[in-house]
Design an enzyme around this catalytic site. Structure first.
Site, PDB file in Angstrom:
ATOM      1  N   CYS A 117       0.759  -1.176  -0.046  1.00  0.00           N
ATOM      2  CA  CYS A 117       0.075   0.047   0.153  1.00  0.00           C
ATOM      3  C   CYS A 117       0.902   1.392  -0.055  1.00  0.00           C
ATOM      4  O   CYS A 117       1.997   1.330   0.563  1.00  0.00           O
ATOM      5  CB  CYS A 117      -1.016  -0.066   1.116  1.00  0.00           C
ATOM      6  SG  CYS A 117      -2.169  -1.258   1.245  1.00  0.00           S
ATOM      7  N   ARG A 121       3.681  -0.360  -4.719  1.00  0.00           N
ATOM      8  CA  ARG A 121       3.546  -0.761  -3.577  1.00  0.00           C
ATOM      9  C   ARG A 121       2.220  -1.448  -3.230  1.00  0.00           C
ATOM     10  O   ARG A 121       1.829  -2.345  -2.523  1.00  0.00           O
ATOM     11  CB  ARG A 121       3.603   0.112  -2.364  1.00  0.00           C
ATOM     12  CG  ARG A 121       4.747   1.016  -2.277  1.00  0.00           C
ATOM     13  CD  ARG A 121       4.864   2.303  -1.105  1.00  0.00           C
ATOM     14  NE  ARG A 121       4.853   1.397   0.290  1.00  0.00           N
ATOM     15  CZ  ARG A 121       5.519   0.939   0.861  1.00  0.00           C
ATOM     16  NH1 ARG A 121       6.714   1.009   0.662  1.00  0.00           N
ATOM     17  NH2 ARG A 121       5.186   0.384   2.223  1.00  0.00           N
ATOM     18  N   TRP A 143      -2.982  -2.578  -1.870  1.00  0.00           N
ATOM     19  CA  TRP A 143      -2.729  -4.044  -2.000  1.00  0.00           C
ATOM     20  C   TRP A 143      -3.533  -4.867  -1.115  1.00  0.00           C
ATOM     21  O   TRP A 143      -3.679  -4.807   0.271  1.00  0.00           O
ATOM     22  CB  TRP A 143      -1.335  -4.317  -1.809  1.00  0.00           C
ATOM     23  CG  TRP A 143      -0.722  -5.740  -2.192  1.00  0.00           C
ATOM     24  CD1 TRP A 143      -0.598  -6.128  -3.325  1.00  0.00           C
ATOM     25  CD2 TRP A 143      -0.844  -6.872  -1.167  1.00  0.00           C
ATOM     26  NE1 TRP A 143      -0.112  -7.533  -3.227  1.00  0.00           N
ATOM     27  CE2 TRP A 143      -0.427  -8.019  -1.984  1.00  0.00           C
ATOM     28  CE3 TRP A 143      -1.014  -6.957   0.070  1.00  0.00           C
ATOM     29  CZ2 TRP A 143      -0.330  -8.942  -1.589  1.00  0.00           C
ATOM     30  CZ3 TRP A 143      -0.921  -8.198   0.583  1.00  0.00           C
ATOM     31  CH2 TRP A 143      -0.264  -9.388  -0.167  1.00  0.00           C
ATOM     32  N   ASN A 178      -1.997   1.361   5.793  1.00  0.00           N
ATOM     33  CA  ASN A 178      -1.150   0.294   5.353  1.00  0.00           C
ATOM     34  C   ASN A 178      -0.973  -0.595   6.521  1.00  0.00           C
ATOM     35  O   ASN A 178      -0.625  -0.246   7.541  1.00  0.00           O
ATOM     36  CB  ASN A 178       0.128   0.980   4.796  1.00  0.00           C
ATOM     37  CG  ASN A 178       1.354   0.035   4.481  1.00  0.00           C
ATOM     38  OD1 ASN A 178       1.028  -1.127   4.212  1.00  0.00           O
ATOM     39  ND2 ASN A 178       2.488   0.370   4.329  1.00  0.00           N
ATOM     40  N   GLY A 179      -1.017  -2.080   6.248  1.00  0.00           N
ATOM     41  CA  GLY A 179      -0.713  -3.016   7.361  1.00  0.00           C
ATOM     42  C   GLY A 179      -2.059  -3.572   7.838  1.00  0.00           C
ATOM     43  O   GLY A 179      -2.846  -3.709   7.026  1.00  0.00           O
ATOM     44  N   GLU A 186      16.471 -17.645  -9.574  1.00  0.00           N
ATOM     45  CA  GLU A 186      15.982 -16.455  -9.759  1.00  0.00           C
ATOM     46  C   GLU A 186      15.660 -16.163 -11.270  1.00  0.00           C
ATOM     47  O   GLU A 186      14.548 -15.600 -11.296  1.00  0.00           O
ATOM     48  CB  GLU A 186      17.152 -15.432  -9.743  1.00  0.00           C
ATOM     49  CG  GLU A 186      16.989 -14.096  -9.991  1.00  0.00           C
ATOM     50  CD  GLU A 186      15.974 -13.185  -9.035  1.00  0.00           C
ATOM     51  OE1 GLU A 186      15.524 -13.884  -8.168  1.00  0.00           O
ATOM     52  OE2 GLU A 186      15.611 -12.252  -9.383  1.00  0.00           O
ATOM     53  N   LYS A 242      11.803 -14.719 -11.745  1.00  0.00           N
ATOM     54  CA  LYS A 242      11.342 -13.789 -12.607  1.00  0.00           C
ATOM     55  C   LYS A 242      10.441 -13.953 -13.693  1.00  0.00           C
ATOM     56  O   LYS A 242       9.503 -13.267 -14.059  1.00  0.00           O
ATOM     57  CB  LYS A 242      12.828 -13.144 -13.550  1.00  0.00           C
ATOM     58  CG  LYS A 242      13.877 -12.537 -12.644  1.00  0.00           C
ATOM     59  CD  LYS A 242      13.492 -11.260 -12.188  1.00  0.00           C
ATOM     60  CE  LYS A 242      12.630 -11.085 -10.797  1.00  0.00           C
ATOM     61  NZ  LYS A 242      13.730 -11.229  -9.755  1.00  0.00           N
ATOM     62  N   GLU A 249       7.007 -14.417 -12.101  1.00  0.00           N
ATOM     63  CA  GLU A 249       6.411 -13.128 -11.479  1.00  0.00           C
ATOM     64  C   GLU A 249       5.751 -12.212 -12.641  1.00  0.00           C
ATOM     65  O   GLU A 249       4.676 -11.863 -12.376  1.00  0.00           O
ATOM     66  CB  GLU A 249       7.484 -12.288 -10.825  1.00  0.00           C
ATOM     67  CG  GLU A 249       7.872 -12.842  -9.476  1.00  0.00           C
ATOM     68  CD  GLU A 249       8.812 -11.701  -8.692  1.00  0.00           C
ATOM     69  OE1 GLU A 249       9.958 -11.468  -9.527  1.00  0.00           O
ATOM     70  OE2 GLU A 249       8.386 -11.258  -7.735  1.00  0.00           O
ATOM     71  N   HIS A 308      16.493 -37.069 -10.269  1.00  0.00           N
ATOM     72  CA  HIS A 308      15.822 -37.717  -9.175  1.00  0.00           C
ATOM     73  C   HIS A 308      14.351 -37.356  -9.424  1.00  0.00           C
ATOM     74  O   HIS A 308      13.510 -37.478  -8.302  1.00  0.00           O
ATOM     75  CB  HIS A 308      16.431 -37.174  -7.907  1.00  0.00           C
ATOM     76  CG  HIS A 308      17.881 -37.926  -7.772  1.00  0.00           C
ATOM     77  ND1 HIS A 308      18.207 -39.057  -7.736  1.00  0.00           N
ATOM     78  CD2 HIS A 308      18.840 -36.970  -7.818  1.00  0.00           C
ATOM     79  CE1 HIS A 308      19.549 -38.940  -7.785  1.00  0.00           C
ATOM     80  NE2 HIS A 308      20.095 -37.827  -7.777  1.00  0.00           N
ATOM     81  N   LYS A 311       5.534  -4.233  -4.185  1.00  0.00           N
ATOM     82  CA  LYS A 311       6.902  -4.161  -4.232  1.00  0.00           C
ATOM     83  C   LYS A 311       7.634  -4.496  -2.739  1.00  0.00           C
ATOM     84  O   LYS A 311       8.608  -5.224  -2.561  1.00  0.00           O
ATOM     85  CB  LYS A 311       7.420  -2.783  -4.464  1.00  0.00           C
ATOM     86  CG  LYS A 311       9.017  -2.598  -4.596  1.00  0.00           C
ATOM     87  CD  LYS A 311       9.662  -3.332  -5.810  1.00  0.00           C
ATOM     88  CE  LYS A 311      11.068  -3.090  -5.858  1.00  0.00           C
ATOM     89  NZ  LYS A 311      11.762  -4.135  -6.779  1.00  0.00           N
TER      90      LYS A 311
END
Ligand code: M6R
Length: 605
Positions: free
Chosen positions: A2, A27, A75, A101-102, A478, A482, A485, A501, A600
Site C-alpha cells: 500500500c 507498493r 494491496w 497500510n498494514g 532467480e 522472474k 512473476e 531424481h 514491491k
C-alpha cells in the site's frame, strides 16, 4: 504494501498526491483513492477499483480542489479490491478520513464491539474499525482521539488521518514505514521516499511508535502518548530522474540496463588500491563468530544462496540460508558466535525485519545487506552494508539482486582475507574480475536479441524448467522466479544434478528447459545432464560462455554470456534470464512493472 501520500501546504493537494501515488504504485495497485479538504472544510472523496490511472482519469473529469489531502494505493488484505474497500475510509458524518497500510490484527472483536455500540460498517476492511474507533473517542481533539484509538489496536500498520475541522494530518507508525517530507510552508507524508523527491530532499523517517502532526508550517513528532520526540532530518541524495523511466518502456527494462552503473556504485571505493583486499566499514569482528546464517525473502533470499556458496568457499565458515518467514518461527539455534546476515532491497519486508529481531533476541551479531537508507532494518541491524542500487521501482527485482550479489562477493572476500582463508593471489584475481563486472554485465546485455527470439518462440508455453548447479543453482531459481512473476508462466528450477531424481519425468517435446552451462568446474557433468534432457526429446535452451562452440551440438537454442570466473558468473548469467522474463511478459502484453497480486515491499505477514 500500500502506498500512502499526505499533503498540507499551499499547492493543490490532489496534484501532489496523484503524482506521489504514481511513484508509489509499485507498493500496491488494486485500487486507489484520495480525500481532499476543500475551502469550505468539507472532505471530498474519490475512490476507484483498479489501477491508479482509473482514479486519475476520474479525477480529470471531476477535479477536487483544496490544499490538504490524503491518498492511497491499495494491496488488498481484508476485503476484495473494489470501490467500497478502497481507502480512504470515512466516518458516518463524513468528517473524519483514515488511510492505512498494514493489518489491524484485532479488528474482528473491535468491529463486533463497535457494531454493538451502533456503528455501521460500509466495507469489509480491517481499516474501517480505526475510523469508528477514532470517531468514538473524538471530542474536538483529533490527536487525542487518534492516541486513544491506537491504544486499543494491535498489529503492524501505518496510518494517516485527517478531520474536516482541523488543518492537520496525523500520522502514526507501528512497523509499516512512513517518511515525512519537510518543505517551506508545506509538509508531506508518504510510505516511501520516491513520492517526495520532486518536492523535497529533507526527510524524517518515522520510527515504530512515532506519531507525527503535520501542519503547513511545521511538523511535530511525538510518541503515542503525546511526549515530544527529537527526530533529526536526513537529506536524500537519490536523483529524482533515477526514479523515472528515462525513455524505457518499463522500469524493469531500465533497471536491467542500469546494472553496469549499479555495480560501479556497489563496488566503488570498496576495492582496496593494493588489489588484494576490500574495505568495508563494518564493526563486526570476523574472528568472533564461527557460523553465518543468512535470511531474506524472494530474490534477496536467492542472493543469500549465492552468498552461502561464496562465504563457504572463500572464508571457510559454515553458512545456512533460510527464508525469513520460516526462520523467525522455528526457534533457530543461534548465539553470540553466529553472524546473522539479513538481505533486503526495501529494508521493510516484515518477515525479514522480524527475523532480524529474532536474531538479536538470541544474541547474534546482525549485518544487513540493504538498499533503502533510513529503512526499519537499517535502524535495527548492528551493521549495514549498503548496496547503492538506487530506487528500484519495477516490482520484479533486478538491479538490487545484482548489487546484492556484488555485496556478497565483497563480504566473502573481506571475511576470507580477515580469517586468513583466502590467499592474496586468489583475492587479487577475484578483485580484478570484480572491477571488470560492469563491462561484463554490459556485454551480457547484448544477449537481448538472442533472448527475444527465444521469448517469441516460447511465449505460448505454460511451463518452463530452469537448471543450474553450484553457484549458479540460485541463478536458475532467480530466472524461474522472474519468469513466474511477470509472465505468469509456471517455471520451476532445479539443481541440474537433481533433475534425474524426479523432474526428468516432466521432460517432453513441449516444455522449454533453460540449462545454465557456462564455464565451470562441473561443465562436463552439466553437458551430460543436458544430453539426458535431449534424449527425452526435451527442448534445450543452453546459456553458455562465449566461445563455447561445442554446446551447439547439445542445444536447440544457445544464449551467449561473457566468459568470467565461476565465482563471479552469477552476476553475468542472471542478465539473460532477466531479459528472457522481460521479453516474454512484454510480448504477452502483460503489466511488466506491476504484475498481478504482487507488491514491491511486503510489509504484511
Ligand atoms: O525488499 P526485499 O528485498 O526485502 O523484498 C524481498 C522480496 O519480497 C522480493 O525480492 C520479491 O521476491 C520480488 N518480487 C522479487 O522480484
Amino acid at each position: 504494501m500500500c502506498g500512502i501520500v499526505g499533503y498540507v501546504g499551499h499547492r493543490q493537494a490532489a496534484e501532489v498526491i496523484l503524482d506521489g501515488l504514481k511513484r508509489l504504485e509499485y507498493r500496491g495497485y488494486d485500487s486507489a483513492g484520495l480525500v481532499i479538504s476543500d475551502s469550505e472544510r468539507v472532505l471530498n472523496v474519490m475512490k476507484r477499483a483498479g489501477k491508479l490511472k482509473v482514479l486519475s482519469d476520474a479525477f480529470r473529469t471531476q477535479p477536487l480542489t483544496g490544499t490538504l489531502g490524503l491518498g492511497h494505493t491499495r494491496w488488498a488484505t481484508h476485503g476484495k479490491p473494489n470501490d467500497i474497500n478502497a481507502h480512504p475510509h470515512l466516518s458516518e458524518d463524513g468528517k473524519l478520513a483514515v488511510i492505512h497500510n498494514g493489518i489491524i490484527e484485532n479488528y474482528l472483536p473491535l468491529r463486533a464491539r463497535l457494531s454493538a455500540e451502533g456503528h455501521t460498517f460500509a466495507s469489509e476492511t480491517d481499516t474501517e474499525v480505526l475510523v469508528h474507533l477514532i470517531e468514538a473517542h473524538y471530542q474536538g481533539d483529533l490527536v487525542a482521539a487518534v492516541q486513544a484509538a491506537l491504544r486499543e489496536v494491535h498489529g503492524a500498520y501505518a496510518i494517516v488521518v485527517s478531520h474536516a475541522d482541523h488543518e492537520l494530518i496525523v500520522a502514526a507508525r507501528a512497523t509499516s514505514p512512513l517518511v515525512i517530507g519537510l518543505g517551506q510552508g508545506e509538509n508531506f507524508v508518504a510510505s516511501d521516499v520516491p513520492a517526495l523527491l520532486p518536492y523535497t530532499r529533507e526527510v524524517i523517517f518515522l520510527r515504530d511508535g512515532d506519531m507525527a502532526l503535520l501542519a503547513k508550517d511545521g511538523v511535530t513528532v511525538t510518541d503515542f502518548g503525546g511526549v515530544v520526540l527529537r527526530r533529526d532530518s536526513a537529506i536524500i541524495d537519490w536523483d529524482a530522474e533515477a526514479a523515472e523511466k528515462g525513455g524505457y518502456p518499463h522500469y524493469m527494462l531500465k533497471e536491467i540496463f542500469e546494472q553496469p552503473v549499479v555495480l560501479q556504485n556497489t563496488l566503488g571505493g570498496r576495492l582496496a588500491a593494493n588489489g588484494t583486499d576490500v574495505t568495508l566499514e563494518l564493526s563486526l569482528d570476523p574472528a568472533s563468530f564461527n557460523r553465518v546464517v543468512i535470511t531474506a525473502a524472494g530474490t534477496a533470499y536467492y542472493s543469500g544462496l549465492v552468498g552461502e556458496y561464496l562465504i563457504e568457499k572463500l572464508a571457510r565458515l559454515p553458512v545456512e540460508v533460510e527464508v525469513a518467514s520460516e526462520f523467525r518461527y522455528r526457534e533457530p539455534v543461534i548465539d553470540s558466535r553466529t553472524l546473522v546476515v539479513v538481505v533486503s532491497q526495501s529494508g521493510e519486508t516484515i518477515d525479514t525485519l522480524e527475523a532480524l529481531r529474532e536474531a538479536k533476541r538470541q544474541g547474534a551479531h546482525t549485518l544487513a545487506i540493504l538498499n533503502a537508507k533510513g529503512s526499519s532494518i537499517s535502524r535495527e541491524a548492528d551493521d549495514v552494508l549498503y548496496i547503492h542500487a538506487g530506487p528500484e521501482i519495477g516490482v520484479a527485482s533486478t538491479k538490487a539482486y545484482m548489487a546484492m550479489l556484488a555485496a556478497f562477493e565483497l563480504l566473502a572476500i573481506w571475511l576470507g582475507r580477515a580469517r586468513g582463508t583466502l590467499s592474496a593471489a586468489l583475492a587479487a584475481e577475484l578483485i580484478a574480475e570484480l572491477r571488470h563486472t560492469p563491462a561484463l554485465v554490459e556485454a551480457a546485455l547484448k544477449a537481448r536479441e538472442q533472448v527475444a527470439a527465444i521469448a517469441e518462440a516460447f511465449k505460448g508455453k505454460s511451463d518452463y524448467l530452469f537448471l543450474g548447479r553450484g553457484v549458479n543453482f540460485p541463478t536458475a531459481l532467480e530466472g524461474a522466479l522472474k519468469l513466474k512473476e511477470i509472465s505468469y508462466i509456471h517455471a520451476e528450477a532445479y539443481a541440474t544434478g537433481e533433475m534425474k531424481h524426479g523432474p526428468i519425468a516432466l521432460i517432453d517435446d513441449d516444455m522449454p528447459v533453460v540449462a545454465i552451462a557456462t564455464a565451470s568446474a562441473l561443465y562436463d557433468k552439466t553437458v551430460s545432464n543436458i544430453q539426458e534432457v535431449r534424449a527425452r526429446d526435451g527442448i534445450v535452451i543452453a546459456l553458455a560462455s562465449e566461445g563455447d562452440e561445442a554446446i551447439k551440438a547439445h542445444a536447440d537454442y544457445v544464449i551467449t554470456a561473457p566468459r568470467t570466473m565461476e565465482l563471479i558468473s552469477p552476476m553475468v548469467n542472471v542478465v539473460p534470464l532477466q531479459l528472457l522474463a522481460y521479453e516474454t511478459a512484454a510480448r504477452l502484453g502483460l503489466d511488466v512493472d506491476q504484475p498481478r497480486n504482487l507488491a514491491k515491499s511486503v510489509t504484511v505477514e
